[in-house]
Structures are given as structure tokens and as C-alpha cells.
Design a protein around this motif. Sequence first.
Motif, PDB file in Angstrom:
ATOM      1  N   PHE A  66       0.842  -1.199   0.000  1.00 54.17           N
ATOM      2  CA  PHE A  66       0.000   0.000   0.000  1.00 54.17           C
ATOM      3  C   PHE A  66       0.878   1.250   0.000  1.00 54.17           C
ATOM      4  O   PHE A  66       0.606   2.206  -0.729  1.00 54.17           O
ATOM      5  CB  PHE A  66      -0.932  -0.004   1.221  1.00 54.17           C
ATOM      6  CG  PHE A  66      -1.845   1.182   1.259  1.00 54.17           C
ATOM      7  CD1 PHE A  66      -2.994   1.206   0.496  1.00 54.17           C
ATOM      8  CD2 PHE A  66      -1.543   2.288   2.040  1.00 54.17           C
ATOM      9  CE1 PHE A  66      -3.837   2.313   0.504  1.00 54.17           C
ATOM     10  CE2 PHE A  66      -2.372   3.386   2.067  1.00 54.17           C
ATOM     11  CZ  PHE A  66      -3.523   3.406   1.289  1.00 54.17           C
ATOM     12  N   ILE A  67       1.928   1.239   0.801  1.00 56.81           N
ATOM     13  CA  ILE A  67       2.847   2.385   0.867  1.00 56.81           C
ATOM     14  C   ILE A  67       3.533   2.589  -0.477  1.00 56.81           C
ATOM     15  O   ILE A  67       3.667   3.711  -0.953  1.00 56.81           O
ATOM     16  CB  ILE A  67       3.875   2.181   2.001  1.00 56.81           C
ATOM     17  CG1 ILE A  67       3.201   2.373   3.356  1.00 56.81           C
ATOM     18  CG2 ILE A  67       5.063   3.115   1.857  1.00 56.81           C
ATOM     19  CD1 ILE A  67       4.091   2.041   4.535  1.00 56.81           C
ATOM     20  N   LEU A  68       3.948   1.503  -1.099  1.00 60.11           N
ATOM     21  CA  LEU A  68       4.614   1.606  -2.395  1.00 60.11           C
ATOM     22  C   LEU A  68       3.652   2.131  -3.456  1.00 60.11           C
ATOM     23  O   LEU A  68       3.987   3.055  -4.200  1.00 60.11           O
ATOM     24  CB  LEU A  68       5.182   0.244  -2.798  1.00 60.11           C
ATOM     25  CG  LEU A  68       5.933   0.193  -4.122  1.00 60.11           C
ATOM     26  CD1 LEU A  68       7.144   1.123  -4.096  1.00 60.11           C
ATOM     27  CD2 LEU A  68       6.357  -1.239  -4.419  1.00 60.11           C
ATOM     28  N   ALA A  69       2.449   1.572  -3.514  1.00 65.31           N
ATOM     29  CA  ALA A  69       1.456   2.022  -4.498  1.00 65.31           C
ATOM     30  C   ALA A  69       1.115   3.491  -4.296  1.00 65.31           C
ATOM     31  O   ALA A  69       1.038   4.265  -5.258  1.00 65.31           O
ATOM     32  CB  ALA A  69       0.194   1.169  -4.403  1.00 65.31           C
ATOM     33  N   THR A  70       0.934   3.887  -3.048  1.00 65.36           N
ATOM     34  CA  THR A  70       0.592   5.281  -2.754  1.00 65.36           C
ATOM     35  C   THR A  70       1.749   6.211  -3.106  1.00 65.36           C
ATOM     36  O   THR A  70       1.528   7.333  -3.564  1.00 65.36           O
ATOM     37  CB  THR A  70       0.161   5.432  -1.286  1.00 65.36           C
ATOM     38  OG1 THR A  70      -0.945   4.547  -1.050  1.00 65.36           O
ATOM     39  CG2 THR A  70      -0.267   6.856  -0.967  1.00 65.36           C
ATOM     40  N   SER A  71       2.973   5.746  -2.927  1.00 64.51           N
ATOM     41  CA  SER A  71       4.134   6.559  -3.315  1.00 64.51           C
ATOM     42  C   SER A  71       4.144   6.796  -4.819  1.00 64.51           C
ATOM     43  O   SER A  71       4.370   7.922  -5.278  1.00 64.51           O
ATOM     44  CB  SER A  71       5.431   5.884  -2.864  1.00 64.51           C
ATOM     45  OG  SER A  71       5.480   5.811  -1.462  1.00 64.51           O
ATOM     46  N   GLU A  99      -9.241   4.803   0.760  1.00 69.17           N
ATOM     47  CA  GLU A  99      -8.115   5.527   0.145  1.00 69.17           C
ATOM     48  C   GLU A  99      -7.614   4.795  -1.093  1.00 69.17           C
ATOM     49  O   GLU A  99      -7.341   5.407  -2.124  1.00 69.17           O
ATOM     50  CB  GLU A  99      -6.980   5.709   1.156  1.00 69.17           C
ATOM     51  CG  GLU A  99      -5.839   6.545   0.615  1.00 69.17           C
ATOM     52  CD  GLU A  99      -4.741   6.802   1.633  1.00 69.17           C
ATOM     53  OE1 GLU A  99      -3.687   7.291   1.201  1.00 69.17           O
ATOM     54  OE2 GLU A  99      -4.915   6.512   2.835  1.00 69.17           O
ATOM     55  N   LYS A 100      -7.501   3.475  -1.009  1.00 71.87           N
ATOM     56  CA  LYS A 100      -7.052   2.678  -2.160  1.00 71.87           C
ATOM     57  C   LYS A 100      -7.999   2.875  -3.347  1.00 71.87           C
ATOM     58  O   LYS A 100      -7.558   3.165  -4.467  1.00 71.87           O
ATOM     59  CB  LYS A 100      -6.976   1.197  -1.797  1.00 71.87           C
ATOM     60  CG  LYS A 100      -6.610   0.298  -2.976  1.00 71.87           C
ATOM     61  CD  LYS A 100      -6.663  -1.168  -2.616  1.00 71.87           C
ATOM     62  CE  LYS A 100      -7.926  -1.778  -3.166  1.00 71.87           C
ATOM     63  NZ  LYS A 100      -7.977  -3.235  -3.076  1.00 71.87           N
ATOM     64  N   HIS A 101      -9.295   2.729  -3.120  1.00 73.56           N
ATOM     65  CA  HIS A 101     -10.271   2.866  -4.210  1.00 73.56           C
ATOM     66  C   HIS A 101     -10.284   4.290  -4.768  1.00 73.56           C
ATOM     67  O   HIS A 101     -10.338   4.474  -5.982  1.00 73.56           O
ATOM     68  CB  HIS A 101     -11.660   2.440  -3.735  1.00 73.56           C
ATOM     69  CG  HIS A 101     -11.819   0.964  -3.676  1.00 73.56           C
ATOM     70  ND1 HIS A 101     -11.363   0.212  -2.626  1.00 73.56           N
ATOM     71  CD2 HIS A 101     -12.360   0.094  -4.552  1.00 73.56           C
ATOM     72  CE1 HIS A 101     -11.619  -1.056  -2.850  1.00 73.56           C
ATOM     73  NE2 HIS A 101     -12.227  -1.167  -4.020  1.00 73.56           N
ATOM     74  N   ASN A 102     -10.232   5.272  -3.891  1.00 77.04           N
ATOM     75  CA  ASN A 102     -10.203   6.661  -4.355  1.00 77.04           C
ATOM     76  C   ASN A 102      -8.956   6.928  -5.194  1.00 77.04           C
ATOM     77  O   ASN A 102      -9.027   7.540  -6.268  1.00 77.04           O
ATOM     78  CB  ASN A 102     -10.266   7.632  -3.180  1.00 77.04           C
ATOM     79  CG  ASN A 102     -11.628   7.703  -2.539  1.00 77.04           C
ATOM     80  OD1 ASN A 102     -12.620   7.217  -3.082  1.00 77.04           O
ATOM     81  ND2 ASN A 102     -11.702   8.290  -1.364  1.00 77.04           N
ATOM     82  N   ASN A 103      -7.795   6.462  -4.708  1.00 72.13           N
ATOM     83  CA  ASN A 103      -6.548   6.692  -5.438  1.00 72.13           C
ATOM     84  C   ASN A 103      -6.561   5.986  -6.793  1.00 72.13           C
ATOM     85  O   ASN A 103      -6.108   6.546  -7.790  1.00 72.13           O
ATOM     86  CB  ASN A 103      -5.346   6.225  -4.614  1.00 72.13           C
ATOM     87  CG  ASN A 103      -5.068   7.108  -3.415  1.00 72.13           C
ATOM     88  OD1 ASN A 103      -5.698   8.146  -3.230  1.00 72.13           O
ATOM     89  ND2 ASN A 103      -4.139   6.694  -2.591  1.00 72.13           N
TER      90      ASN A 103
END
Length: 173
Positions: A66-71, A99-103
Motif C-alpha cells: 500500500f505504501i509503495l502504491a501510494t508513493s 483511500e485505495k479505491h479513491n486513489n
Amino acid sequence: SHFGNKEYLQAINYYEEIIYFDTELIKSEDWEDLSLAYYQTENYSKVIDCNNNYKSRTKTRFNNDFILATSYFKLNKYSEAIEIYSELSNLGSLSLEIEKHNNMAECYIAIGNHNMAIDFIEQFISNSRHNAKTYLILGNAYKAAKNNKKAKEAYKMAATNGSKEAQNILNKN
């Protein structure tokens, strides 16, 4: 350890000193800790660098994708973010799921795949709780797809759920 006390800058300094002398001294879990410290200080490119170092040694990615994807998302590297977000399931937290779905929806909008963003958000809204930001993103997707009627409906839902940004958009129209 500095990391346990959430003193991220001290943790970064500690690990960077070790890396300066010999990257082989850093254990796999230390790369993940360093990555999290970089993430907490919003140094997203360093998160990706840590992952690449870790991956070159272990042939796998971090446990916390999740941290990597968000980065990747924060650095506007949308295709990379979508690829990793798509592999994530059951994050164990409703706020992380939202947050994942929104991103992911914002990634789809950014790469011009408005219909995928719309489908993705509508499926998420129908299967789960939602928030104002989710409706705001849905409105943005409809607007990008030139469906102003649906965009307005989504912005109204966002405003009803407390989005000042959506209310401002509605007030301008």
C-alpha cells in the motif's frame, strides 16, 4: 529504536549512515522500516528507491505494498500505482480501503480512462460505505467523461456528505 518512537527523521539518519558504509549491512526488514520512515516524511521517491534495493536482494516487493502504491500515486506514476493497488486485497481497515479505491479512481482519471474510473467508483459505492471524497472523485470522472448531469449528481452527494470542494463546484455552475 528511533522508529518505534515515530522519530522518522532520526530513523532515516540512522539507516542512511549504515547504507553509506555498506548496503549489505541493512537487513530486509530494515529496508521496510526505512521505507516507512520516508513515507511518513512524504519522501515518496525514496520509498520507491528502498523498494528497488529490497527487491534487488530478495526478488520480492515489500510486505506493505500500500505504501509503495501510494508513493507511485503521489509521484503521478499512475500505471505503476494501479498495478500494485490492483493486487491488494483486504487491507484490514475501511479507511485504507477507501483511500485505495479513491486513489485508483484518480489514477484512471489521470491516464484518461474515465469510464474505468466511473465503473470502479460506482461498484465500490454500491458494495461498501462511502465518503464525500469518493463522490467528489466520481463527479470528477463524470465531468472528464463529459457527462455533466451525472457529474452534478455526484457533486451533490459529495456536498451532502460534507465536501466543501464539491459545494464550491456546484456554486460555480
